[in-house]
Write a protein that holds these residues in place. Sequence first.
Motif, PDB file in Angstrom:
ATOM      1  N   GLU A 116      -6.968   3.630  -0.174  1.00  0.00           N
ATOM      2  CA  GLU A 116      -6.612   2.695   0.885  1.00  0.00           C
ATOM      3  C   GLU A 116      -5.172   2.947   1.338  1.00  0.00           C
ATOM      4  O   GLU A 116      -4.319   3.315   0.532  1.00  0.00           O
ATOM      5  CB  GLU A 116      -6.745   1.247   0.397  1.00  0.00           C
TER       6      GLU A 116
ATOM      7  N   LEU B  89      -1.319   2.310   2.191  1.00  0.00           N
ATOM      8  CA  LEU B  89      -0.354   1.454   1.519  1.00  0.00           C
ATOM      9  C   LEU B  89       0.875   1.133   2.367  1.00  0.00           C
ATOM     10  O   LEU B  89       1.595   0.180   2.078  1.00  0.00           O
ATOM     11  CB  LEU B  89       0.131   2.107   0.216  1.00  0.00           C
TER      12      LEU B  89
ATOM     13  N   LEU C 148       2.419  -1.326   6.670  1.00  0.00           N
ATOM     14  CA  LEU C 148       2.586  -2.744   6.371  1.00  0.00           C
ATOM     15  C   LEU C 148       4.066  -3.105   6.440  1.00  0.00           C
ATOM     16  O   LEU C 148       4.930  -2.256   6.229  1.00  0.00           O
ATOM     17  CB  LEU C 148       2.064  -3.056   4.955  1.00  0.00           C
TER      18      LEU C 148
ATOM     19  N   TRP D 295       6.367  -3.783   0.736  1.00  0.00           N
ATOM     20  CA  TRP D 295       6.033  -2.779  -0.276  1.00  0.00           C
ATOM     21  C   TRP D 295       5.189  -3.359  -1.411  1.00  0.00           C
ATOM     22  O   TRP D 295       4.939  -2.664  -2.408  1.00  0.00           O
ATOM     23  CB  TRP D 295       7.316  -2.170  -0.834  1.00  0.00           C
ATOM     24  N   ASN D 296       4.723  -4.581  -1.292  1.00  0.00           N
ATOM     25  CA  ASN D 296       4.017  -5.220  -2.397  1.00  0.00           C
ATOM     26  C   ASN D 296       2.765  -4.482  -2.824  1.00  0.00           C
ATOM     27  O   ASN D 296       2.454  -4.394  -4.019  1.00  0.00           O
ATOM     28  CB  ASN D 296       3.665  -6.668  -2.029  1.00  0.00           C
ATOM     29  N   ASP D 297       2.023  -3.928  -1.853  1.00  0.00           N
ATOM     30  CA  ASP D 297       0.788  -3.232  -2.222  1.00  0.00           C
ATOM     31  C   ASP D 297       1.078  -2.011  -3.094  1.00  0.00           C
ATOM     32  O   ASP D 297       0.355  -1.737  -4.057  1.00  0.00           O
ATOM     33  CB  ASP D 297       0.027  -2.807  -0.961  1.00  0.00           C
TER      34      ASP D 297
ATOM     35  N   GLU E 174       2.128  -3.085  -6.702  1.00  0.00           N
ATOM     36  CA  GLU E 174       1.027  -3.492  -7.576  1.00  0.00           C
ATOM     37  C   GLU E 174       0.317  -2.310  -8.235  1.00  0.00           C
ATOM     38  O   GLU E 174      -0.408  -2.493  -9.217  1.00  0.00           O
ATOM     39  CB  GLU E 174       0.010  -4.307  -6.788  1.00  0.00           C
ATOM     40  N   GLN E 175       0.526  -1.108  -7.722  1.00  0.00           N
ATOM     41  CA  GLN E 175      -0.176   0.060  -8.254  1.00  0.00           C
ATOM     42  C   GLN E 175       0.318   0.486  -9.634  1.00  0.00           C
ATOM     43  O   GLN E 175      -0.393   1.144 -10.373  1.00  0.00           O
ATOM     44  CB  GLN E 175      -0.048   1.234  -7.277  1.00  0.00           C
TER      45      GLN E 175
END
Length: 418
Positions: free
Chosen positions: A62, A64, A67, A70-72, A75-76
């Motif tokens: 997906e 990243l 957006l 940078w939260n996505d 979370e990785q």
Amino acid sequence: MPLIPSWVDSANAPDCDFPLNNLPYGVFSLAEEEPRCGVAIGDMILDMAAAEEDGLIVLTDEPLFALPFWNDLMEQGPAVWAALRARLTALLARGAPDREAVEPLLVPLAEARLHLPFVVSEYTDFYAGRHHATNVGTMFRGAENALPPNWLHMPIGYNGRASSVVVSGTPVRRPWGQLKSADHDMPAFLPSRRFDFELELGAVVGTPSDGPLATAGAEAHIFGFVLLNDWSARDIQAWEYQPLGPFQAKATATSLSPWIVPKAALEPFRADTPAREVPLLDHLRDDGPGLFDIDLQVTLAPEGQPATTITRTNYREMYFSAAQQLAHHSTAGCPMNAGDLLGSGTISGPGKPERGSLLELSWGGEEPLTLDTGETRSFLQDGDTLTLTGHAQGDGYRIGFGACSGQVLPALKDPYRP
């Protein structure tokens, strides 16, 4: 570690905040375009959304980076963080085979508008600098009672307001609040007369947690660091803080620098926490060097006047590390989320020029500070601009944070009167 040379020439200057060794994460926009993720390199920004769209950076199935946060990516977790850092280094290093594809994706930093780099899930501010806590405690309770009994055993903190966290450059309005002077029986509702700054470093949580963490395990959850100014209304705080601590005195605003410096960029600058005169409990025990050697500076500029450097200190003066703060925060089972922000607490050194707030620099207003302009300050006046900067000094390069600044605007008219 020496400088890693980049084909972006400006990144190789010894006084550049953003060499290839740094690669800080931010959010930017141009003109009427939507904000999106970017990485600073020299005096340029790599458009991460464009790099991902062109297939130059592919980390997950997906997208990243298209957006405004940078939260996505945060979370990785550490493995993906490391993969991104390795890929960015390969793309931007001198002699990189993909230079022709990457070069059109660079945007001049001077032309960009910078935004908060992440969505702040929650905000917690600590009181973990011993010099600051000793100074403040001495002023309010006397030297013999400067530190409360629990202070050497755990990092004391309070839950702040994520809703009032703002990016550098955002003006800050002088707050109203209840003030109570010793010669009056009743409080009055007035604009703060003792408005102040606090020099801090903010730790940004990346990997979420579920259940208690120990110091050793907490370290892996920290994504990076930002400069943080915890604006403080000292007179509001003096009346409200007993028995539960700061509330409206700290709710006006918290300013952040616009770039998250990755923890990996600071690894070569590790520094030890101080020797413990009181042993810490097992879950908070030091697990190697937990601090960083980061030189910090604060300037104050009256409106229309040149700036005066009022503070120089270093993050290695802290008593508790960010990992210990995070571990303590989780002890009761509190889940930590991607985007949680932990303020270090005011960073002060042992000498007067190293104090990280005007409360300390003016010793509660008894010793006003003289600026280069000849003006004096005990606390902030309307129009004053505070700017925090910091960097870790390497061999021919430095890891900088950019500036964290804000100007004090006059209080609005009484909000409760027509």
